[in-house]
Structures are given as structure tokens and as C-alpha cells.
Write a protein that holds these residues in place. Structure first.
Motif, PDB file in Angstrom:
ATOM      1  N   GLY A  13      37.979  26.026 -35.770  1.00 16.61           N
ATOM      2  CA  GLY A  13      39.092  25.842 -34.849  1.00 16.61           C
ATOM      3  C   GLY A  13      39.066  24.491 -34.173  1.00 16.61           C
ATOM      4  O   GLY A  13      38.173  23.674 -34.404  1.00 16.61           O
ATOM      5  N   THR A  14      40.055  24.288 -33.332  1.00 14.09           N
ATOM      6  CA  THR A  14      40.218  23.025 -32.631  1.00 14.09           C
ATOM      7  C   THR A  14      40.371  23.303 -31.141  1.00 14.09           C
ATOM      8  O   THR A  14      41.184  24.145 -30.750  1.00 14.09           O
ATOM      9  N   ASN A  15      39.590  22.627 -30.334  1.00 14.67           N
ATOM     10  CA  ASN A  15      39.698  22.726 -28.874  1.00 14.67           C
ATOM     11  C   ASN A  15      40.154  21.376 -28.339  1.00 14.67           C
ATOM     12  O   ASN A  15      39.823  20.338 -28.910  1.00 14.67           O
ATOM     13  N   GLY A  16      40.878  21.419 -27.250  1.00 13.11           N
ATOM     14  CA  GLY A  16      41.336  20.175 -26.661  1.00 13.11           C
ATOM     15  C   GLY A  16      41.449  20.269 -25.157  1.00 13.11           C
ATOM     16  O   GLY A  16      41.376  21.357 -24.577  1.00 13.11           O
ATOM     17  N   ALA A  17      41.644  19.113 -24.552  1.00 15.25           N
ATOM     18  CA  ALA A  17      41.891  19.012 -23.115  1.00 15.25           C
ATOM     19  C   ALA A  17      43.204  18.270 -22.939  1.00 15.25           C
ATOM     20  O   ALA A  17      43.453  17.263 -23.605  1.00 15.25           O
ATOM     21  N   LEU A  18      44.048  18.771 -22.042  1.00 16.73           N
ATOM     22  CA  LEU A  18      45.388  18.234 -21.829  1.00 16.73           C
ATOM     23  C   LEU A  18      45.440  17.490 -20.501  1.00 16.73           C
ATOM     24  O   LEU A  18      45.068  18.040 -19.465  1.00 16.73           O
ATOM     25  N   PHE A  19      45.900  16.237 -20.555  1.00 13.09           N
ATOM     26  CA  PHE A  19      45.941  15.378 -19.378  1.00 13.09           C
ATOM     27  C   PHE A  19      47.357  14.860 -19.131  1.00 13.09           C
ATOM     28  O   PHE A  19      48.081  14.562 -20.078  1.00 13.09           O
ATOM     29  N   ASN A  21      48.871  11.804 -16.601  1.00 14.42           N
ATOM     30  CA  ASN A  21      48.509  10.729 -15.671  1.00 14.42           C
ATOM     31  C   ASN A  21      47.015  10.724 -15.340  1.00 14.42           C
ATOM     32  O   ASN A  21      46.621  10.522 -14.196  1.00 14.42           O
ATOM     33  N   GLY A  22      46.189  10.999 -16.333  1.00 13.35           N
ATOM     34  CA  GLY A  22      44.747  10.969 -16.146  1.00 13.35           C
ATOM     35  C   GLY A  22      44.148  12.204 -15.507  1.00 13.35           C
ATOM     36  O   GLY A  22      42.941  12.278 -15.323  1.00 13.35           O
ATOM     37  N   HIS A  23      44.976  13.187 -15.169  1.00 12.83           N
ATOM     38  CA  HIS A  23      44.498  14.415 -14.527  1.00 12.83           C
ATOM     39  C   HIS A  23      44.457  15.563 -15.538  1.00 12.83           C
ATOM     40  O   HIS A  23      45.432  15.797 -16.249  1.00 12.83           O
ATOM     41  N   LEU A  24      43.342  16.275 -15.573  1.00 15.01           N
ATOM     42  CA  LEU A  24      43.213  17.432 -16.447  1.00 15.01           C
ATOM     43  C   LEU A  24      44.163  18.528 -15.980  1.00 15.01           C
ATOM     44  O   LEU A  24      44.128  18.944 -14.827  1.00 15.01           O
ATOM     45  N   ILE A  25      45.013  18.991 -16.876  1.00 14.14           N
ATOM     46  CA  ILE A  25      45.978  20.041 -16.561  1.00 14.14           C
ATOM     47  C   ILE A  25      45.458  21.401 -17.030  1.00 14.14           C
ATOM     48  O   ILE A  25      45.515  22.384 -16.312  1.00 14.14           O
ATOM     49  N   CYS A  26      44.970  21.446 -18.255  1.00  9.28           N
ATOM     50  CA  CYS A  26      44.442  22.678 -18.829  1.00  9.28           C
ATOM     51  C   CYS A  26      43.740  22.324 -20.133  1.00  9.28           C
ATOM     52  O   CYS A  26      43.601  21.152 -20.466  1.00  9.28           O
ATOM     53  N   PHE A  27      43.323  23.320 -20.854  1.00  7.35           N
ATOM     54  CA  PHE A  27      42.726  23.127 -22.173  1.00  7.35           C
ATOM     55  C   PHE A  27      43.710  23.629 -23.222  1.00  7.35           C
ATOM     56  O   PHE A  27      44.688  24.311 -22.895  1.00  7.35           O
ATOM     57  N   MET A  28      43.452  23.310 -24.484  1.00 10.79           N
ATOM     58  CA  MET A  28      44.339  23.721 -25.563  1.00 10.79           C
ATOM     59  C   MET A  28      43.497  24.272 -26.697  1.00 10.79           C
ATOM     60  O   MET A  28      42.441  23.722 -27.006  1.00 10.79           O
ATOM     61  N   ILE A  29      43.956  25.355 -27.297  1.00 14.28           N
ATOM     62  CA  ILE A  29      43.294  25.900 -28.484  1.00 14.28           C
ATOM     63  C   ILE A  29      44.274  25.845 -29.654  1.00 14.28           C
ATOM     64  O   ILE A  29      45.483  25.994 -29.477  1.00 14.28           O
ATOM     65  N   GLU A  30      43.699  25.606 -30.832  1.00 12.50           N
ATOM     66  CA  GLU A  30      44.511  25.498 -32.041  1.00 12.50           C
ATOM     67  C   GLU A  30      43.696  25.969 -33.243  1.00 12.50           C
ATOM     68  O   GLU A  30      42.476  26.135 -33.160  1.00 12.50           O
ATOM     69  N   LEU A  31      44.377  26.104 -34.367  1.00 11.50           N
ATOM     70  CA  LEU A  31      43.702  26.392 -35.622  1.00 11.50           C
ATOM     71  C   LEU A  31      42.890  25.173 -36.055  1.00 11.50           C
ATOM     72  O   LEU A  31      43.113  24.071 -35.556  1.00 11.50           O
ATOM     73  N   ILE A  98      35.097  28.460 -29.551  1.00 14.11           N
ATOM     74  CA  ILE A  98      35.898  27.651 -30.471  1.00 14.11           C
ATOM     75  C   ILE A  98      37.228  28.358 -30.689  1.00 14.11           C
ATOM     76  O   ILE A  98      37.266  29.506 -31.126  1.00 14.11           O
ATOM     77  N   SER A  99      38.312  27.677 -30.338  1.00 12.11           N
ATOM     78  CA  SER A  99      39.679  28.206 -30.483  1.00 12.11           C
ATOM     79  C   SER A  99      39.935  29.470 -29.675  1.00 12.11           C
ATOM     80  O   SER A  99      40.805  30.266 -30.016  1.00 12.11           O
ATOM     81  N   LYS A 100      39.176  29.640 -28.590  1.00 13.57           N
ATOM     82  CA  LYS A 100      39.371  30.800 -27.720  1.00 13.57           C
ATOM     83  C   LYS A 100      39.384  30.357 -26.260  1.00 13.57           C
ATOM     84  O   LYS A 100      38.705  29.397 -25.894  1.00 13.57           O
TER      85      LYS A 100
END
Length: 131
Positions: A13-19, A21-31, A98-100
């Protein structure tokens, strides 16, 4: 408004962090990355316009436009990418593997609030995806 998604790729899976203006908003999960194959892969890195969308299934959510070779790529709630996603992206409040993740609906609402503020100002919203 520009949203930045910084990804980490794993076999399952793929994990990410969403920003914003430089501020962390949330995380992201994907296939996982599987050569952009429909329904089994995350989408390619790049910059995409994001628009508001509504459906009876997901209610208010987001639509990622013009993904090469793909259509109807959404940002909608899900807590397990391998179970709940077919190529879409899911924001989560916290990663649990992972992806969760947890609290996807709360994370989506936070992201929607930011996007709606931009739309109200007649701004376009873009997501830039990189590793």
C-alpha cells in the motif's frame, strides 16, 4: 489553493501526509503503486485539479480530475485501502498501518472545509503528489 501529498510507497500500500501551506492537515491511504492499473493502483505522481462532488454513497467528497488513463478518481472516506478503495484516495486522521488509518470521515471533513473556503473565494484547488 495547492494541497501537497507526500507519499511513501510499500509493497502492500501507499501512505501519505497531506499539507496545505506547510501545515499537516491529515494523512492519506491508497493502494500500492501497480503501474497505474485501473482499480488496483494508486494514481501517478503529478499535479491535478480537485473539485467538489456529491454522491448518495459518499455524500460530499472530492473528485481528482484528468488522471492519465483513469476516470472517476475520488477522495472519499475509507479506513482500509485494500478493502475499501479501487484506485481512489482516502484521508485519515491517523495512520494505523500500511494503507490503514482511523477517523477517515473526520479527516475528509477537515479537508472539505479547506477546499470549500477556496471554492467560496473562486479559487481552484490542486493536489500535487510526490514521494
Amino acid at each position: 489553493m495547492e494541497i501537497l501529498l507526500k507519499r511513501s510507497y510499500f509493497e502492500k500500500g501507499t501512505n501519505g501526509a497531506l499539507f496545505v501551506n506547510g501545515h499537516l492537515i491529515c494523512f492519506m491511504i491508497e493502494l500500492p503503486w501497480r503501474e497505474n492499473k485501473r482499480n488496483i493502483s494508486c494514481i501517478p505522481e503529478g499535479r491535478y485539479e480537485v473539485v467538489s462532488r456529491f454522491s448518495p454513497r459518499f455524500k460530499n467528497h472530492l473528485h481528482v480530475l484528468d488522471v492519465p488513463g483513469r476516470r472517476l478518481i475520488l477522495i472519499h472516506p475509507a479506513n482500509d485501502a485494500l478493502v475499501d478503495l479501487e484506485g481512489c484516495l482516502a484521508p485519515v486522521s491517523q495512520l494505523s498501518g500500511i494503507s490503514k488509518g482511523w477517523n477517515s470521515k473526520a479527516a475528509l471533513n477537515k479537508l472539505l472545509s479547506l477546499c470549500y473556503q477556496a471554492y467560496d473565494k473562486k479559487e481552484k484547488v490542486f493536489i500535487k503528489i510526490s514521494n
